[in-house]
Design an enzyme around this catalytic site. Sequence first.
Site, PDB file in Angstrom:
ATOM      1  N   LYS A  52       2.151  -1.787   4.188  1.00 34.85           N
ATOM      2  CA  LYS A  52       2.827  -2.448   3.063  1.00 34.85           C
ATOM      3  C   LYS A  52       4.329  -2.528   3.305  1.00 34.85           C
ATOM      4  O   LYS A  52       4.965  -3.549   3.001  1.00 34.85           O
ATOM      5  CB  LYS A  52       2.513  -1.697   1.767  1.00 34.85           C
ATOM      6  CG  LYS A  52       1.063  -1.831   1.335  1.00 34.85           C
ATOM      7  CD  LYS A  52       0.686  -0.842   0.239  1.00 34.85           C
ATOM      8  CE  LYS A  52      -0.802  -0.944  -0.096  1.00 34.85           C
ATOM      9  NZ  LYS A  52      -1.241   0.083  -1.068  1.00 34.85           N
ATOM     10  N   GLN A  96       0.653   5.231  -4.219  1.00 36.26           N
ATOM     11  CA  GLN A  96      -0.549   5.120  -3.395  1.00 36.26           C
ATOM     12  C   GLN A  96      -1.611   6.120  -3.856  1.00 36.26           C
ATOM     13  O   GLN A  96      -1.345   7.316  -3.969  1.00 36.26           O
ATOM     14  CB  GLN A  96      -0.201   5.373  -1.919  1.00 36.26           C
ATOM     15  CG  GLN A  96      -1.368   5.230  -0.973  1.00 36.26           C
ATOM     16  CD  GLN A  96      -1.898   3.805  -0.902  1.00 36.26           C
ATOM     17  OE1 GLN A  96      -1.126   2.859  -0.807  1.00 36.26           O
ATOM     18  NE2 GLN A  96      -3.213   3.650  -0.936  1.00 36.26           N
ATOM     19  N   ASP A 119       0.784  -3.328  -9.175  1.00 41.71           N
ATOM     20  CA  ASP A 119      -0.658  -3.181  -8.968  1.00 41.71           C
ATOM     21  C   ASP A 119      -1.438  -3.832 -10.101  1.00 41.71           C
ATOM     22  O   ASP A 119      -2.603  -4.205  -9.929  1.00 41.71           O
ATOM     23  CB  ASP A 119      -1.037  -1.699  -8.901  1.00 41.71           C
ATOM     24  CG  ASP A 119      -1.072  -1.158  -7.475  1.00 41.71           C
ATOM     25  OD1 ASP A 119      -1.325  -1.956  -6.554  1.00 41.71           O
ATOM     26  OD2 ASP A 119      -0.849   0.050  -7.296  1.00 41.71           O
TER      27      ASP A 119
END
Length: 297
Positions: A52, A96, A119
Amino acid sequence: MTDIIDGDAVAAELRSDLRASIETLADAGVRPGLATVLMSDDPASETYVSMKQRDCEEVGIEGIHVEIDPDAPAEELYDTVADLNADPEVHGVLVQMPVPDHVDDREVVRAVDPQKDVDGFHPENVGRLVAGNPRFKPCTPHGVQKLLDAADVETEGADVTILGRSDIVGKPLANLLVQKTDLGNATVTLCHSRTEDLPAKTRDADVVVAAAGVPEMIDGSMLAEGAVVVDVGINRVEADTDKGYELVGDVEFDSAEEKASAITPVPGGVGPMTRAMLLYNTVAAASRQTGVDVELP
């Protein structure tokens, strides 16, 4: 001839298109910033975060990475998220998963500012999605929509069967596909571990999305001739390779390919799109927070 839907190529095109939006922000003195927070020593999580951050660098997004000792108190993670929420240079915050057992992952999701929740998991953003007014579309479901669009798969009026009812993929994807939008208007059946006669559900579908996390649970015998198959799963299974394993999806590819009109591979299908949509959401967040209008691909 079955169309192999190339997620790597679609993701690369989307990243390229995002650069124009990022340049528009740069002209206004804004550089999108994405913060990733890792509280784990899991090698897979470390790899995901690294990828990422590399994606951010490629397109011109400022990547900020924070690592927290997995044995640290939960409050250290919450304090870190609070600091990132308050930082005007950070437009997106991603913690994460998974987090250690002593940290409540639901509280972590709620701790992220909904305006920076790239997200799309915060309860406020989930509610907006269900109501048909999403702030951020969750990355994997949005990536699936983009892949179907790139493959010219018409969802309006289509029967779509989704395997898996997770908060990350199954449920938000079902919500997206039933919305009154260009990439929606589908009739969706959401299947799970308690579904009876699963093959009957999948054989009736124009589009099958496998997101159950069970290696190769769907094979060609469970598909209608000409169905479109999207494989979200990615599973390690033992194999006679140098690494001792190989990656497979939730779909048995060879037999499914014989029946499908289009299918995503694993790897190289949905995975690259998930990361690309994270960049998309970060640029959208920067635009909203700074008031600089951009055109998103």
